[in-house]
Design an enzyme around this catalytic site. Structure first.
Site, PDB file in Angstrom:
ATOM      1  N   TYR A 102      27.829  33.893  41.273  1.00 37.34           N
ATOM      2  CA  TYR A 102      29.080  33.735  42.036  1.00 37.34           C
ATOM      3  C   TYR A 102      30.183  34.398  41.216  1.00 37.34           C
ATOM      4  CZ  TYR A 102      32.394  31.183  45.040  1.00 37.34           C
ATOM      5  OH  TYR A 102      33.388  30.841  45.918  1.00 37.34           O
ATOM      6  N   ARG A 154      37.917  41.304  53.084  1.00 30.41           N
ATOM      7  CA  ARG A 154      38.731  40.924  51.917  1.00 30.41           C
ATOM      8  C   ARG A 154      37.841  40.163  50.948  1.00 30.41           C
ATOM      9  NH1 ARG A 154      40.965  35.939  50.491  1.00 30.41           N
ATOM     10  NH2 ARG A 154      38.843  36.236  49.822  1.00 30.41           N
ATOM     11  N   LYS A 172      27.250  32.395  47.562  1.00 24.39           N
ATOM     12  CA  LYS A 172      27.829  31.099  47.908  1.00 24.39           C
ATOM     13  C   LYS A 172      26.744  30.131  48.386  1.00 24.39           C
ATOM     14  CE  LYS A 172      32.351  30.054  48.902  1.00 24.39           C
ATOM     15  NZ  LYS A 172      33.683  30.553  49.149  1.00 24.39           N
ATOM     16  N   GLU A 243      34.135  33.237  55.602  1.00 26.63           N
ATOM     17  CA  GLU A 243      34.230  33.650  54.200  1.00 26.63           C
ATOM     18  C   GLU A 243      34.839  35.045  54.045  1.00 26.63           C
ATOM     19  OE1 GLU A 243      33.444  31.923  51.517  1.00 26.63           O
ATOM     20  OE2 GLU A 243      33.797  33.560  50.131  1.00 26.63           O
ATOM     21  N   ASP A 244      35.889  35.121  53.251  1.00 27.07           N
ATOM     22  CA  ASP A 244      36.471  36.411  52.865  1.00 27.07           C
ATOM     23  C   ASP A 244      36.813  37.318  54.044  1.00 27.07           C
ATOM     24  OD1 ASP A 244      36.584  35.606  50.292  1.00 27.07           O
ATOM     25  OD2 ASP A 244      35.084  36.976  49.497  1.00 27.07           O
ATOM     26  N   ASP A 266      36.603  28.344  53.659  1.00 29.61           N
ATOM     27  CA  ASP A 266      36.630  27.862  52.285  1.00 29.61           C
ATOM     28  C   ASP A 266      37.790  28.460  51.490  1.00 29.61           C
ATOM     29  OD1 ASP A 266      35.515  26.434  50.081  1.00 29.61           O
ATOM     30  OD2 ASP A 266      35.027  28.406  49.287  1.00 29.61           O
ATOM     31  N   ASP A 267      38.117  29.734  51.769  1.00 34.36           N
ATOM     32  CA  ASP A 267      39.203  30.374  51.014  1.00 34.36           C
ATOM     33  C   ASP A 267      40.516  29.637  51.242  1.00 34.36           C
ATOM     34  OD1 ASP A 267      37.509  32.582  50.180  1.00 34.36           O
ATOM     35  OD2 ASP A 267      37.574  33.161  52.288  1.00 34.36           O
ATOM     36  N   ASN A 406      40.549  35.511  41.149  1.00 38.25           N
ATOM     37  CA  ASN A 406      39.255  36.045  40.713  1.00 38.25           C
ATOM     38  C   ASN A 406      39.184  37.520  41.045  1.00 38.25           C
ATOM     39  OD1 ASN A 406      37.960  33.641  39.838  1.00 38.25           O
ATOM     40  ND2 ASN A 406      37.766  33.016  41.967  1.00 38.25           N
TER      41      ASN A 406
HETATM   42  P1  NAD Z   1      45.053  37.004  50.132  1.00 42.58           P
HETATM   43  O1  NAD Z   1      44.813  38.454  50.237  1.00 42.58           O
HETATM   44  O2  NAD Z   1      45.035  36.171  51.350  1.00 42.58           O
HETATM   45  O3  NAD Z   1      46.458  36.747  49.399  1.00 42.58           O
HETATM   46  C1  NAD Z   1      46.956  37.468  48.319  1.00 42.58           C
HETATM   47  C2  NAD Z   1      48.459  37.271  48.310  1.00 42.58           C
HETATM   48  O4  NAD Z   1      48.995  37.798  47.113  1.00 42.58           O
HETATM   49  C3  NAD Z   1      49.194  37.975  49.449  1.00 42.58           C
HETATM   50  O5  NAD Z   1      50.126  37.091  50.019  1.00 42.58           O
HETATM   51  C4  NAD Z   1      49.943  39.110  48.764  1.00 42.58           C
HETATM   52  O6  NAD Z   1      51.183  39.395  49.386  1.00 42.58           O
HETATM   53  C5  NAD Z   1      50.191  38.514  47.408  1.00 42.58           C
HETATM   54  N1  NAD Z   1      50.427  39.503  46.373  1.00 42.58           N
HETATM   55  C6  NAD Z   1      49.797  40.678  46.176  1.00 42.58           C
HETATM   56  N2  NAD Z   1      50.353  41.325  45.130  1.00 42.58           N
HETATM   57  C7  NAD Z   1      51.323  40.517  44.658  1.00 42.58           C
HETATM   58  C8  NAD Z   1      52.260  40.635  43.607  1.00 42.58           C
HETATM   59  N3  NAD Z   1      52.277  41.690  42.808  1.00 42.58           N
HETATM   60  N4  NAD Z   1      53.121  39.623  43.416  1.00 42.58           N
HETATM   61  C9  NAD Z   1      53.098  38.538  44.221  1.00 42.58           C
HETATM   62  N5  NAD Z   1      52.238  38.388  45.229  1.00 42.58           N
HETATM   63  C10 NAD Z   1      51.369  39.367  45.441  1.00 42.58           C
HETATM   64  O7  NAD Z   1      43.977  36.450  49.133  1.00 42.58           O
HETATM   65  P2  NAD Z   1      43.583  34.913  48.868  1.00 42.58           P
HETATM   66  O8  NAD Z   1      42.405  34.511  49.671  1.00 42.58           O
HETATM   67  O9  NAD Z   1      44.788  34.072  48.996  1.00 42.58           O
HETATM   68  O10 NAD Z   1      43.070  35.017  47.382  1.00 42.58           O
HETATM   69  C11 NAD Z   1      43.961  35.379  46.345  1.00 42.58           C
HETATM   70  C12 NAD Z   1      43.236  35.283  45.023  1.00 42.58           C
HETATM   71  O11 NAD Z   1      42.825  33.947  44.806  1.00 42.58           O
HETATM   72  C13 NAD Z   1      41.958  36.139  44.927  1.00 42.58           C
HETATM   73  O12 NAD Z   1      41.870  36.702  43.652  1.00 42.58           O
HETATM   74  C14 NAD Z   1      40.852  35.145  45.105  1.00 42.58           C
HETATM   75  O13 NAD Z   1      39.671  35.538  44.428  1.00 42.58           O
HETATM   76  C15 NAD Z   1      41.449  33.931  44.474  1.00 42.58           C
HETATM   77  N6  NAD Z   1      40.846  32.699  44.969  1.00 42.58           N
HETATM   78  C16 NAD Z   1      40.365  31.833  44.045  1.00 42.58           C
HETATM   79  C17 NAD Z   1      39.751  30.664  44.456  1.00 42.58           C
HETATM   80  C18 NAD Z   1      39.248  29.683  43.463  1.00 42.58           C
HETATM   81  O14 NAD Z   1      38.454  28.813  43.817  1.00 42.58           O
HETATM   82  N7  NAD Z   1      39.679  29.747  42.244  1.00 42.58           N
HETATM   83  C19 NAD Z   1      39.611  30.402  45.807  1.00 42.58           C
HETATM   84  C20 NAD Z   1      40.131  31.318  46.734  1.00 42.58           C
HETATM   85  C21 NAD Z   1      40.761  32.466  46.298  1.00 42.58           C
END
Ligand code: NAD
Length: 545
Positions: A102, A154, A172, A243-244, A266-267, A406
């Site tokens: 993962y 995504r 997953k 997912e994604d 899940d996201d 991530n």
């Molecule tokens: P997403 O694409 O929905 O959201 C990303 C957001 O970041 C957008 O709103 C975008 O405008 C913003 N962004 C991009 N560049 C930026 C910058 N320079 N400054 C400020 N904001 C900025 O993606 P998501 O699903 O929300 O996921 C975001 C991150 O969180 C990914 O890296 C994902 O892997 C991680 N994530 C981690 C977990 C976990 O369990 N730890 C779970 C889900 C997502």
């Protein structure tokens, strides 16, 4: 005892058919009696090894591999050969294996998916299958209990990888099995291939998907609708985990289907529950009430708004008005602070667009809003700078700092940076794994605020009670359950989550909590008994047996 074969098979498989089927194959661990029963004499060397000896043998070679992608390939090949052995190794070495199957390594594997492709796993359903999806799904040889489905637009923080995103549903679902004991044959990874808008991916000579741009609009929606309807027809009551998907589809799909079928994203929702659990743990250390928290997010996508929604609901459940609760959550996206006067805001951000002058810079937003917690979900690495963390440490005795993006390269800061720059006062959680850090003689053990603490238990509980739908209340219950399993000694070393090797215990408790919630609210399709936890534990697949 020999295991049952696939749906619709005329007779039980024997001989090489058994050895070539990863669900049935146990390699040299087949007993003398099984070798007779299954016609395996002569097809295996004579010595019977236990599965634990096989695991030991695998690990010797596996641990010699230096490149994490080679490790991914070796594990994947084992998964394709002998599932019980694969899952025994995952369960017994979850700390070591989870980052490979993962996040973060699965991200790398998706980027190289075409090059490392050996055997298909799960189902690829393309837009060319329109009109025939139910027929295609019937090619799956097992009765699916849970589907993890992506359209690859995504993938983690890596963007549009098209059909190469399949690594994520596969990875997953491996965790659904390893962490929650959902039987491997109940797990169906699906990629909906509607094209890919990433030219570099499409032009990769090894790309496995359709080499066309993404289908959108009504054509896309009709395709998804056909898929959901077909999945329910072929696998009645199957849980669907989105997912994604990219933002513009993820929120819509969740809303369109959440009241119709047992489904969740899940996201959005799993991430929310894991983050809220981390905040509950942090507040056990600070002793502050949740309703006093001001949370500033870097990122305003699925993870950020999902977390903000659940934090707001939790504040409401503690007596705060919804409007006030939302005002305690602020978002910063790539254009700056999300404020009411902005004209460019997507629908999912509007609840958090408060009255405030524009602010373009995250550091300035920290100075102006004085948050008690910052949560990084921007997928942009290194964005929690030294100045930002020092500012948080100036504002708060124990600043809550979660860098959840991530893979590791995208993490807003490292554990070392969070602890060192805050003088060892940060209450820190991360999306990707980091090693323990020693600051001023104290060793901190950061744990991953990873949704893998939540989704396996949600899936197990939903399958166990045949939940007709999956509600926000279930995610709230799972956050409380997870936080309650954090021990005092975890907290003493700065760990906001239980140790990962306790994950099956965590998942069983979450499953029991949500099955109870489903029963109480009348949405359980199957009546669950009084001793929910015991019933759930009895259903869990154990690869050691
Ligand atoms: P997403 O694409 O929905 O959201 C990303 C957001 O970041 C957008 O709103 C975008 O405008 C913003 N962004 C991009 N560049 C930026 C910058 N320079 N400054 C400020 N904001 C900025 O993606 P998501 O699903 O929300 O996921 C975001 C991150 O969180 C990914 O890296 C994902 O892997 C991680 N994530 C981690 C977990 C976990 O369990 N730890 C779970 C889900 C997502």
């Amino acid at each position: 005892m020999a295991k049952a074969g696939r749906n619709g098979a005329d007779r039980a498989p024997r001989g090489l058919d058994v050895l070539r089927d990863p669900v049935l194959n146990r390699g040299t661990a087949f007993t003398e009696a099984e070798r007779d029963e299954l016609g395996l004499r002569g097809l295996l060397p004579p010595h019977v090894h236990t599965q634990s000896e096989q695991a030991e043998r695998f690990l010797i070679t596996f641990r010699k591999l230096a490149d994490p992608l080679d490790k991914f390939v070796a594990l994947n090949a084992l998964h394709d050969r002998n599932e019980d052995l694969f899952f025994q190794i995952l369960v017994d070495h979850i700390d070591e294996m989870q980052p490979i199957v993962y996040t973060p390594i699965v991200g790398l594997a998706c980027q190289k998916f075409g090059q490392i492709f050996q055997r298909p796993r799960g189902m690829f359903i393309s837009i060319r299958d329109r009109g025939n999806i139910a027929k295609v799904l019937r090619n799956w040889p097992y009765q699916a209990g849970i589907i993890v489905v992506t359209d690859g637009e995504r993938i983690l923080g890596l963007g549009d990888l098209g059909a190469h995103g399949m690594g994520i549903p596969v990875g997953k679902l491996s965790l659904y099995t390893a962490c929650a004991g959902i039987h491997p044959t109940q797990c169906l990874p699906v990629t909906l291939d509607v094209g890919c808008n990433n030219e570099a991916v499409r032009n990769d000579p090894f790309y496995v998907g359709l080499r066309q741009k993404r289908v959108t609009g009504k054509e896309y929606d009709d395709f998804i609708e056909e898929f959901v309807t077909a999945a329910q027809e072929v696998f009645p009551g199957v849980v669907i985990q989105w997912e994604d998907f990219a933002n513009h589809n993820a929120f819509r799909l969740l809303e369109n289907y959440r009241d119709r079928v047992s489904s969740f994203n899940d996201d959005i929702q799993g991430t929310a529950a894991v983050a809220l659990a981390g905040i509950f743990s942090a507040l056990r250390i600070t002793g502050q009430p949740l309703t006093d928290q001001r949370v500033l997010f870097l990122g305003a996508g699925e993870a950020a708004t999902g977390i903000a929604d659940l934090i707001a609901s939790a504040m409401v459940s503690q007596g705060m008005a919804l409007d006030q609760a939302r005002r305690n959550c602020w978002l910063v996206d790539s254009k700056g602070l999300v404020v009411k006067s902005r004209k460019d805001l997507a629908h999912h951000k509007l609840n958090y667009a408060h009255d405030h002058p524009p602010v373009t810079d995250f550091l300035e937003a920290v100075r102006k809003l004085k948050p008690t917690a910052i949560i990084g979900v921007s997928a942009v690495g290194g964005t929690f700078t030294r100045e930002i963390i020092e500012e948080m440490a100036k504002l708060n005795e124990r600043p809550i700092i979660f860098a959840l993006s991530n893979p590791t390269s995208q993490s807003e800061c490292t554990a070392e940076e969070a602890y060192r720059w805050s003088g060892g006062r940060a209450l820190f959680a991360c999306g990707s794994p980091f090693d323990p850090v020693t600051v001023h003689g104290q060793t901190f053990v950061p744990r991953q605020g990873n949704n893998s603490y939540i989704f396996p238990g949600i899936g197990l509980g939903a399958i166990a009670c045949k939940a007709k739908v999956i509600t926000d209340d279930m995610f709230m219950k799972s956050a409380h359950t997870l936080a309650q399993l954090v021990t005092e000694s975890d907290l003493a070393q700065g760990s906001l989550y239980p140790a990962l090797p306790r994950i099956r215990e965590v998942s069983a408790h979450i499953a029991a909590a949500i099955a109870t919630a489903a029963k109480d609210s009348g949405i359980a399709g199957r009546l669950a008994g009084q001793e929910m936890l015991k019933e759930i534990e009895a259903q869990m697949y154990d690869p050691h047996q």
